[in-house]
Design a protein around this motif. Structure first.
Motif, mmCIF file in Angstrom:
data_model
loop_
_atom_site.group_PDB
_atom_site.id
_atom_site.type_symbol
_atom_site.label_atom_id
_atom_site.label_comp_id
_atom_site.label_asym_id
_atom_site.label_seq_id
_atom_site.Cartn_x
_atom_site.Cartn_y
_atom_site.Cartn_z
ATOM 1 N N LEU A 238 9.374 -0.366 4.519
ATOM 2 C CA LEU A 238 7.929 0.296 4.812
ATOM 3 C C LEU A 238 7.005 -0.693 4.519
ATOM 4 C CD1 LEU A 238 8.534 3.907 3.241
ATOM 5 C CD2 LEU A 238 8.767 3.124 5.790
ATOM 6 N N PHE A 239 6.828 -0.957 3.280
ATOM 7 C CA PHE A 239 5.625 -1.896 2.845
ATOM 8 C C PHE A 239 5.725 -3.143 3.338
ATOM 9 C CE2 PHE A 239 5.951 1.475 -0.194
ATOM 10 C CZ PHE A 239 4.811 1.968 0.182
ATOM 11 N N GLY A 240 6.512 -3.765 4.097
ATOM 12 C CA GLY A 240 6.962 -4.740 4.879
ATOM 13 C C GLY A 240 6.183 -4.770 6.232
ATOM 14 N N HIS A 241 5.785 -3.695 6.433
ATOM 15 C CA HIS A 241 4.789 -3.668 7.770
ATOM 16 C C HIS A 241 3.513 -3.474 7.468
ATOM 17 C CE1 HIS A 241 3.571 -2.376 11.675
ATOM 18 N NE2 HIS A 241 4.799 -2.532 12.240
ATOM 19 N N PRO A 242 2.424 -4.099 8.076
ATOM 20 C CA PRO A 242 1.239 -4.231 7.738
ATOM 21 C C PRO A 242 0.471 -2.917 8.209
ATOM 22 C CG PRO A 242 1.520 -5.715 9.603
ATOM 23 C CD PRO A 242 2.750 -5.387 9.260
ATOM 24 N N GLY A 243 1.249 -2.044 8.988
ATOM 25 C CA GLY A 243 0.543 -0.783 9.472
ATOM 26 C C GLY A 243 0.637 0.296 8.673
ATOM 27 N N VAL A 244 1.549 0.259 7.705
ATOM 28 C CA VAL A 244 1.823 1.382 6.704
ATOM 29 C C VAL A 244 0.784 1.417 5.686
ATOM 30 C CG1 VAL A 244 3.584 2.275 4.982
ATOM 31 C CG2 VAL A 244 4.289 1.436 7.114
ATOM 32 N N CYS A 245 0.313 2.468 5.602
ATOM 33 C CA CYS A 245 -0.717 2.844 4.511
ATOM 34 C C CYS A 245 -0.295 3.554 3.123
ATOM 35 C CB CYS A 245 -2.177 3.547 5.120
ATOM 36 S SG CYS A 245 -2.990 2.861 6.325
ATOM 37 N N SER A 246 0.339 4.638 3.578
ATOM 38 C CA SER A 246 1.044 5.276 2.266
ATOM 39 C C SER A 246 2.349 6.185 2.815
ATOM 40 C CB SER A 246 -0.032 6.312 1.983
ATOM 41 O OG SER A 246 0.566 6.874 0.503
ATOM 42 N N ALA A 247 3.426 6.090 1.954
ATOM 43 C CA ALA A 247 4.475 6.816 2.010
ATOM 44 C C ALA A 247 4.353 8.223 1.292
ATOM 45 C CB ALA A 247 5.734 6.024 1.881
ATOM 46 N N ILE A 248 4.979 9.366 2.124
ATOM 47 C CA ILE A 248 4.782 10.346 1.351
ATOM 48 C C ILE A 248 6.114 10.757 0.673
ATOM 49 C CG2 ILE A 248 4.335 13.076 1.621
ATOM 50 C CD1 ILE A 248 1.882 11.151 2.009
ATOM 51 N N VAL A 249 6.054 10.960 -0.519
ATOM 52 C CA VAL A 249 7.669 11.242 -1.317
ATOM 53 C C VAL A 249 7.537 12.786 -1.652
ATOM 54 C CG1 VAL A 249 8.399 9.140 -1.652
ATOM 55 C CG2 VAL A 249 6.724 10.089 -3.421
ATOM 56 N N GLY A 250 8.453 13.691 -1.368
ATOM 57 C CA GLY A 250 8.365 14.985 -1.636
ATOM 58 C C GLY A 250 9.247 15.168 -3.075
ATOM 59 N N THR A 251 9.302 14.484 -3.971
ATOM 60 C CA THR A 251 10.222 14.813 -5.414
ATOM 61 C C THR A 251 9.463 15.734 -6.096
ATOM 62 O OG1 THR A 251 11.711 14.061 -6.993
ATOM 63 C CG2 THR A 251 9.465 12.796 -6.464
ATOM 64 N N ILE A 252 10.314 16.884 -6.642
ATOM 65 C CA ILE A 252 9.700 17.703 -7.913
ATOM 66 C C ILE A 252 10.213 17.162 -9.072
ATOM 67 C CG2 ILE A 252 8.776 19.396 -6.531
ATOM 68 C CD1 ILE A 252 11.569 20.946 -7.138
ATOM 69 N N ASN A 253 11.188 16.161 -9.281
ATOM 70 C CA ASN A 253 11.810 15.515 -10.312
ATOM 71 C C ASN A 253 10.907 14.471 -10.934
ATOM 72 O OD1 ASN A 253 13.562 13.766 -11.961
ATOM 73 N ND2 ASN A 253 15.326 14.872 -11.048
ATOM 74 N N PRO A 254 10.468 14.598 -12.099
ATOM 75 C CA PRO A 254 9.532 13.703 -12.640
ATOM 76 C C PRO A 254 10.066 12.318 -12.937
ATOM 77 C CG PRO A 254 9.358 15.591 -14.006
ATOM 78 C CD PRO A 254 10.642 15.907 -13.036
#
Length: 272
Positions: A238-254
């Protein structure tokens, strides 16, 4: 000095929206809905105390982006009270178009419903302004954008100051490209298993448009060679691509959230 396992000093522009967002955002479907969700194992919706702790941990780790939607059950209604007194510390993303009732999704992209939906989200979230509103597509991306009037209505709401930016959470390359051409941001699926929407990321990178990634970890379904950390491999992609600003992660596990943040921070620092 900022903890190297945190994201506070790694916030980046969301395209040309003027918003600065953490490279990981917190998805909140699991705060409000446990039916019809595509996760490999079941879960229990956290109570208010647990949700409050999760949000506090996210802030502590440098996350400032929250992703919610009317289709996420009671997520918006819960976030309003949970975020009281903290509104200026969060970038809130919500959506229009999909409703989830009695265990079923239904879609309405009409101008009237779009306006009703945004104004309802404002009340639920106890705010006068939603930073970004995305169209929650049913898959007919191009037809929705061309024929329904939803983007025109979102443009009006932006002009009125009720939303800061708008875009498409779509399912096709054609829709993503059209959504960016006429809007501010696209939310796309991009992970180790699915990379078909990469042209949308490429367009965003060359046109200063915002990109949020959904299903960044393939909703927990990623399978790799033994000994490979799937979270690190995902974030390297993901972060190797310059277009990506943020990735949404949906975890509820701290613990999962802290691991995700530490891994993302290490990956981003290694490729800066």
């Amino acid at each position: 000095m900022t903890d190297l396992k945190q994201l506070h000093d790694l916030h980046r522009p969301l395209g040309s929206t003027g918003l600065l967002v953490s490279p990981l955002g917190l998805g909140t479907v699991k705060l409000g809905r446990d039916q019809g969700v595509k996760y490999p194992s079941g879960f229990r919706i956290p109570d208010d105390a647990e949700a409050r702790q999760l949000l506090a941990l996210a802030r502590e780790l440098g996350i400032n982006l929250i992703d919610t939607a009317p289709a996420y059950g009671t997520s918006e209604q819960r976030l309003g009270p949970l975020l009281r007194g903290q509104r200026d510390q969060w970038v809130i993303v919500s959506k229009v178009g999909e409703e989830f009732e009695n265990g079923q999704s239904r879609f309405d992209f009409s101008p009237a419903h779009t306006r009703l939906s945004v104004e309802r989200s404002l009340r639920r979230l106890e705010t006068e302004h939603i930073d970004l509103v995305l169209v929650h597509s049913d898959g007919n991306d191009v037809a929705i954008l061309r024929d329904s009037g939803v983007y025109e209505t979102l443009a009006e709401l932006k002009h009125e100051g009720k939303i800061g930016a708008f875009g498409l959470s779509g399912k096709t390359v054609e829709g993503g490209l059209l959504g960016l051409e006429r809007g501010d941001c696209a939310m796309v699926t991009y992970n180790l298993n699915e990379q078909a929407e990469k042209p949308v990321l490429d367009y965003a990178a060359s046109h200063a448009k915002g990109i949020l990634i959904k299903k960044a970890l393939a909703s927990g379904h990623v399978c790799l060679a033994p000994g490979t950390d799937p979270v690190r491999a995902s974030f390297e992609l993901l972060f190797g691509h310059p277009g990506v600003c943020s990735a949404i992660v949906g975890t509820i596990n701290p613990l999962h959230l802290a691991h995700n943040v530490a891994t993302a921070a290490a990956v981003i620092r290694s490729i800066r």
